[in-house]
Design an enzyme around this catalytic site. Sequence first.
Site, PDB file in Angstrom:
ATOM      1  N   GLU A 459      42.104  41.202  32.622  1.00  0.00           N
ATOM      2  CA  GLU A 459      42.554  40.099  31.767  1.00  0.00           C
ATOM      3  C   GLU A 459      42.921  40.548  30.355  1.00  0.00           C
ATOM      4  O   GLU A 459      42.299  40.152  29.372  1.00  0.00           O
ATOM      5  CB  GLU A 459      41.483  38.999  31.714  1.00  0.00           C
ATOM      6  CG  GLU A 459      41.225  38.363  33.068  1.00  0.00           C
ATOM      7  CD  GLU A 459      40.246  37.191  33.005  1.00  0.00           C
ATOM      8  OE1 GLU A 459      39.698  36.929  31.916  1.00  0.00           O
ATOM      9  OE2 GLU A 459      40.038  36.549  34.043  1.00  0.00           O
ATOM     10  N   GLU A 534      39.761  37.997  41.180  1.00  0.00           N
ATOM     11  CA  GLU A 534      38.682  37.118  40.679  1.00  0.00           C
ATOM     12  C   GLU A 534      39.068  35.680  40.958  1.00  0.00           C
ATOM     13  O   GLU A 534      40.207  35.272  40.713  1.00  0.00           O
ATOM     14  CB  GLU A 534      38.474  37.348  39.181  1.00  0.00           C
ATOM     15  CG  GLU A 534      37.295  36.582  38.590  1.00  0.00           C
ATOM     16  CD  GLU A 534      37.058  36.965  37.133  1.00  0.00           C
ATOM     17  OE1 GLU A 534      37.150  38.179  36.816  1.00  0.00           O
ATOM     18  OE2 GLU A 534      36.803  36.078  36.307  1.00  0.00           O
TER      19      GLU A 534
END
Length: 968
Positions: A459, A534
């Site tokens: 991220e 995720e």
Amino acid sequence: MTVARRELLLGSAVVGLVGGIAPMPVFAARRRPADGAGALPMPEPVDTLPAALPVQDPARVLMDRGWMFHEGDVEPAPLETHDATYASVKAGNARGAAAVDFDDSNWQSVDLPHDWASFQPFEKTANVAQGYRARGIGWYRRTFRLDPALRGRRIELEFGGVATNATVWVNGSVVSHNFSGYSAIRIDLTPFARFGDEANVVAVRVDANAMEGWWYEGAGLYRHVWLGDYAPVSIATDGVHGDPRRRADGGWHVPVTTTLTSIAPTETPVTVEARLLDPQGRVVATGQAQASVPSLDEGTATLDLPVSDPTLWSIERPTLYTLHVRLLRDGQMVDERRVPIGFRTIRFDADKGFFLNEKPVKLKGVCLHQDHAGVGTAIPDALIGWRLERLKAMGCNAVRSSHNAPTPELLDWCDRLGLVVMDENRQFNPAPEYRAQLEWLVRRDRNHPSVILWSVFNEEPMQGTPSGVEMVKRMAHWVRALDDSRPVTAAMNGAFFNPINVAQVVDVTGFNYYQGDYDRYHQLNPTKPMTSSEDTSAFMTRGAFESDPARHIASSYDDEAASWGATHRVAWKKIADRPYVAGGFVWTGFDYHGEPTPYEWPTIASFFGIMDLCGFPKTAFDIHRAAWVDDQPVVAIAPHWTWPGREGKPTKVMVLSNAERVVLRLNGKTVGEAVVDRLMGNEWTVPYAPGRIEAIAYRGGREVARAAHETTGVPVALRLTPARTVMAGDTEDAQAITIDAVDAKGRHVPTANLMTRFTIEGGAIIGVGNGDPNSHEPEKGNQRSLFNGLAQMIVRPDTGRGRITIRATADGLRPATLRLDRLGVIPRVQVPVAAGDMDLRDWRRSERQDTKPSPDFAPASNDNNGWAFVRAGTPTPAEAAGYRVYRTVMTPRHAVAARGGEIRFASVGGMASLWVDGKMVAEKRDPQPGPLVAPLAPGAGKRTIVLIVAGLGNIESGLLGRVSVRDR
């Protein structure tokens, strides 16, 4: 390392067994049968020890015992003179707590792994992401000795992980600055090492205020420390790469590359031999290669081992072979490694997902932080295995190390248990320091068959920019240069459709959430493999079935999730329904300290876990069991059935199953029947009535499983349930012990919330917990309240054969006593701690004087040239008769300062007089070399030691051996 070689390193320590890859008696994965009360939701205890993890490098010895720890920084005294300033910047002259002669005798003695943050109280003013625990600065020191026979060998010190930023000194010299809590610190001790009577001192300053993550990261030396003793020409650490490959014709081979390193004075020819051993220890392939290793440099040797029809490593049958590499010099073995490897193929297909051994495998994964109740990040090896076994029992087959390099023991367990791994890099940065961290990760982990993906980041906001692409291109290139057998991914949380984005330069696109974009991405990028890296981020409080935002409680009915995520059922359905999505990694397998979401203070931990901080299952555990387990029938019910005061009220009942049809009965009456929805579960609303609620699962018209809960009475007694009924008497083994309350019929009471207290004999309690994300009770000590029926203690055994006895008490309840067998195993060898004498190593020596000087004879201020700097044990060669003065200044340790002690000269050559603070305390009249011992009166602060030596001119004189100060 031979036994004799190891004894040189260890002194008089007992030598332990050097194991290979033992058969793996796994922790129990079976669940207790339903007994009518919704039995304790944990596996049956087993009566065997988990197999020891493999010993890859027999030359390394643990250095986990005997560390001295100080919480808080230690500021050195101000430098007041030019002489002091001059000396302070010279090699070996570190100041303050890094100084060799610093007095750490009043510090706390600790064993590793050690996370000092886990001892801290929760404070509202502390960092929220780090779990409201102050971290700060800490110091560690360790003293040890090396046998003189080790001179000329390569000595290496390794810290497995230090949270977070660390500076390491060895014998007063800075040897390492490390700015990652997740990468190992490797130090070539050879040029700094001292041998014989001279002790070696390692000092570590840890700055845990520095943060790499937005979760609880712990503080201190939370992984193992190792000391290695190697031949001058030896195999480099992580220097063996042996990744099996399948040829186009279906045959197999193992290309073996061995990196060699040398401290020998000249270039050295060597031979590298490799043998491949099957799981039974039989040799199935051999090879040999020649190499030449330059002095103070590295060399490589390559060879190839053909293998016919090996047994493949798989999730269901994780078969391991051993690659045994030996280094020969002049025909004699000087070093060796035993590396577990596995034969398997992996590939990611853009349309059909992940293939293992050319069979499609859906990745049923979880994300993991390194954190457990009671111990924080300092998780014992056996407890790591237990946690992974809990995941395996749920049907999990994949783990993502979020968001950092895992401890190597986790990968060893994954190899053994049959769990595949997305191995993740922490820092997104191609600068040299961070490139080194990335390359270290790949070198360390590339032999593990469990590792199937390299993730270069998680991220990152630059993921959709040209700069981000350039960064990933370089990082992916470096990974592939070290390992071209596994794809590279990046865990992206957006920018998938930017004209420029990092998905264009990785092998597999990783989706963090954004599940609504799966189809669009696949349509626009039909040749790009993809996986959920995720997903989910759902909230549950274990044992709670009604949300109460005011009390920071989330229902366990799987109806709450973060705005960016989805419930467990919805998230998995989006993955399961799409064959082109290789699989998913649920956020998270276990709750963890820090990052409290969706609530903050007084909440101190997450709600994301499929299991809580202790590893106690939430409803999510059975949701995933039903969706993921294929080899055995599953049926489970939520909630429990003890709801006083709810009589007659509508109550939602969830039944999770992997069967075909399920029937729900209440007190013998059928209240529901349905075709099983394996992914979403089946739900009914039932008026609550005390008694027995039961789900019966059918397949092909035949009952295959059932589960039941009964309404329980009030708690009348405690119960202690171990994971294992035996423990290894090595002080390293550890296991979780469950505490719960039972009613008069011996049934688990899921609503019990009361304080319990513990005592233990034959072991130690190293942590406690109960899975409550809102609890501020200490995680160290001998008490813990039950939370929704459960609490946990982490127990470590004492040494040797015997019995561990644990007793639990609570007000108004019958106590519980648990007895465990402590087996007499040989502990892993530890580097012994050196005795606590203070060495007076460094002295100033005058020029030869024709007449006897006064004891106050000293070099002039700022004179760094007229008097020599000498070390105890360095003799003055025979010279014309005369006198020399030896001076040093020391600050005695606390005990000596308070009670007095003695100064001991192992050997002085020549006649001598000893003066302390201007007073003569001893005299040596015999000119022949011999000892000199004198009392040292009590007194704090700096003490001036002067030795006046009269040399006769025909023998060596001066300080011929060790000089030390010891307590009386």
